[in-house]
Design an enzyme around this catalytic site. Structure first.
Site, mmCIF file in Angstrom:
data_model
loop_
_atom_site.group_PDB
_atom_site.id
_atom_site.type_symbol
_atom_site.label_atom_id
_atom_site.label_comp_id
_atom_site.label_asym_id
_atom_site.label_seq_id
_atom_site.Cartn_x
_atom_site.Cartn_y
_atom_site.Cartn_z
ATOM 1 C CD GLN A 152 4.469 -0.228 -3.264
ATOM 2 O OE1 GLN A 152 4.320 -0.038 -4.468
ATOM 3 N NE2 GLN A 152 5.280 0.537 -2.535
ATOM 4 C CG ASP A 177 2.404 -3.406 0.483
ATOM 5 O OD1 ASP A 177 3.272 -3.811 1.275
ATOM 6 O OD2 ASP A 177 2.352 -2.237 0.071
ATOM 7 C CG ASP A 198 6.878 -3.884 4.288
ATOM 8 O OD1 ASP A 198 7.616 -4.364 5.150
ATOM 9 O OD2 ASP A 198 7.199 -2.893 3.597
ATOM 10 N NE ARG A 218 12.063 -9.704 -3.548
ATOM 11 C CZ ARG A 218 12.375 -8.510 -3.078
ATOM 12 N NH1 ARG A 218 12.378 -8.295 -1.768
ATOM 13 N NH2 ARG A 218 12.672 -7.511 -3.898
ATOM 14 C CE1 TYR A 227 12.999 -5.987 6.529
ATOM 15 C CE2 TYR A 227 12.104 -5.605 4.321
ATOM 16 C CZ TYR A 227 13.161 -5.552 5.214
ATOM 17 O OH TYR A 227 14.378 -5.076 4.797
ATOM 18 N NE ARG A 263 9.983 -2.861 5.761
ATOM 19 C CZ ARG A 263 10.613 -2.444 4.657
ATOM 20 N NH1 ARG A 263 11.878 -2.051 4.716
ATOM 21 N NH2 ARG A 263 9.985 -2.412 3.499
ATOM 22 C CD1 TRP A 265 4.791 2.837 6.671
ATOM 23 C CD2 TRP A 265 2.802 1.849 6.860
ATOM 24 N NE1 TRP A 265 3.959 3.389 5.726
ATOM 25 C CE2 TRP A 265 2.733 2.810 5.816
ATOM 26 C CE3 TRP A 265 1.660 1.097 7.152
ATOM 27 C CZ2 TRP A 265 1.567 3.040 5.077
ATOM 28 C CZ3 TRP A 265 0.500 1.315 6.418
ATOM 29 C CH2 TRP A 265 0.462 2.272 5.389
ATOM 30 C CB THR A 268 4.913 10.417 4.594
ATOM 31 O OG1 THR A 268 6.188 9.802 4.807
ATOM 32 C CG2 THR A 268 5.111 11.905 4.393
#
Length: 375
Positions: A152, A177, A198, A218, A227, A263, A265, A268
């Protein structure tokens, strides 16, 4: 210090030049012959801005500025000489040791090239690029001893102290990111954002208008090459990542049907009963009147993994564990099916600009006004 009298066609009190940055011609004067303090780095000019309630404008000459810029002064405006002309670059990535030999790494949240930690910050006519060489690592085969964990690499972050952040005619370049909208309101207009995994994420309220969002390729074939969004919008926030009159484009070698719109997120976090994915992070991404090229996945949205309450891994479902929708999508990637929720036309009034931004009227600067300031 003598202030330049150059102003935009907006409010005369705004966009008065207070300082200059040039890494090739320090000590120069502007075209009006007024003496202005000129700094060789952007961070030095930012740090020298006095703490006051009035806006403070720094104009940046063309050039490559290899530095991290952290903005803690409210009301600061950085005005470059144009996308691709004024370039702020740095190459920090999440898995990089803080110092040689250290076991501590930067982590995603400390990788940003430009970090906004104050209210009412404006960025105009410049490029911000995280130069970490993601493609080089991506080309390595799985299991290669040199393959990096923690790829990231953020270009721009609006932090917890940020609110009313404006990006106008700005180019953000990265891979995984690219833009982290952590908090507050952000308005992005007439800009360009590139990345793949993301690459627009966070729990802030961001409105993107007339902006090109460009997916990058990629190194190896895969079902999903990236994403576009990964929102973590809190459940009590109505607005998350909203795209209106934008274009979802792609670089060469990005396959058809390979990029979901987003997607969910669920970061955590530590709770009194353990460490697990935040149940209140029910991400929201909305696309309205947006062009979608053929790389956009037919399924529209994808799952994202997180930590369950019992410590195991679980997959969060985009239809059940997020708030994803679109309306008026068009182009080869615009498909109507049960997996792509559509906004009701009667709800479109909720996506008026003044409602999304909660009454904030961003201080836009015309291109002619910007050109006058940087001369």
């Amino acid at each position: 210090m003598v202030l330049c009298g150059c102003v935009s066609t907006n409010k005369p009190a705004d966009f008065v030049v207070n300082a200059r940055v040039s890494n090739t011609n320090p000590g120069s004067m502007n075209s009006h012959g007024d003496n202005l303090v000129t700094y060789s780095t952007i961070q030095a000019a930012v740090d020298a801005a006095p703490l006051a309630d009035e806006p403070w404008t720094i104009v940046i000459a063309p050039g490559n500025y290899n530095e991290r810029v952290v903005i803690r002064r409210a009301g600061l405006r950085l005005i470059g000489s144009g996308k691709g002309k004024t370039r702020i670059t740095f190459d920090r990535y999440a898995g990089q040791p803080v110092e040689p030999g250290s076991s501590e790494t930067w982590g995603t949240f400390r990788t940003a090239v430009v970090e906004v930690l104050a209210e009412d910050v404006g960025l105009y006519d410049l490029t911000i690029e995280n130069g970490y060489d993601y493609p080089a690592d991506d080309r390595l085969p799985k299991g290669h001893p040199d393959k990096i964990r923690g790829t990231q690499a953020v270009a721009l972050k609006t932090g917890e102290q940020a609110d009313r952040t404006l990006l106008q005619r700005v180019e953000l370049l990265g891979y995984q990111d690219t833009l982290f909208v952590q908090e507050g309101r952000t308005f992005v207009t007439d800009s360009e954002i590139r990345g793949h995994v993301d690459f627009i994420f966070g729990d802030g309220n961001a409105l993107f208008e007339n902006t090109d969002v460009i997916s990058r390729p990629r190194a190896h074939p895969m079902t999903f090459t990236g994403y576009i969004t990964a929102p973590s919008t809190l459940l009590d926030s109505f607005y998350g990542l909203t795209f209106i009159n934008c274009r979802l484009l792609r670089e060469l070698d990005v396959p058809d049907n390979s990029v979901p719109l987003g997607r969910p997120w669920h970061p955590t976090k530590t709770f009194t009963d353990g460490r697990y994915a935040d149940p209140n992070a029910v991400g929201k991404s909305t696309f309205i009147n947006t062009f979608m090229d053929a790389h956009i996945a037919t399924v529209g949205w994808s799952t994202m993994g997180g930590t369950a309450k019992d410590g195991s891994r679980k997959q969060f479902d985009p239809l059940e564990d997020a708030r994803f929708s679109e309306w008026g999508s068009y182009g080869p990637g615009a498909v109507l099916n049960a997996k792509r929720p559509q906004e009701k036309e009667t709800a479109l009034a909720d996506y008026a600009k003044h409602k999304i931004l909660d009454g904030w009227n961003p201080p836009l600067l015309s291109k002619a006004g910007a050109n006058a300031l940087i001369k």
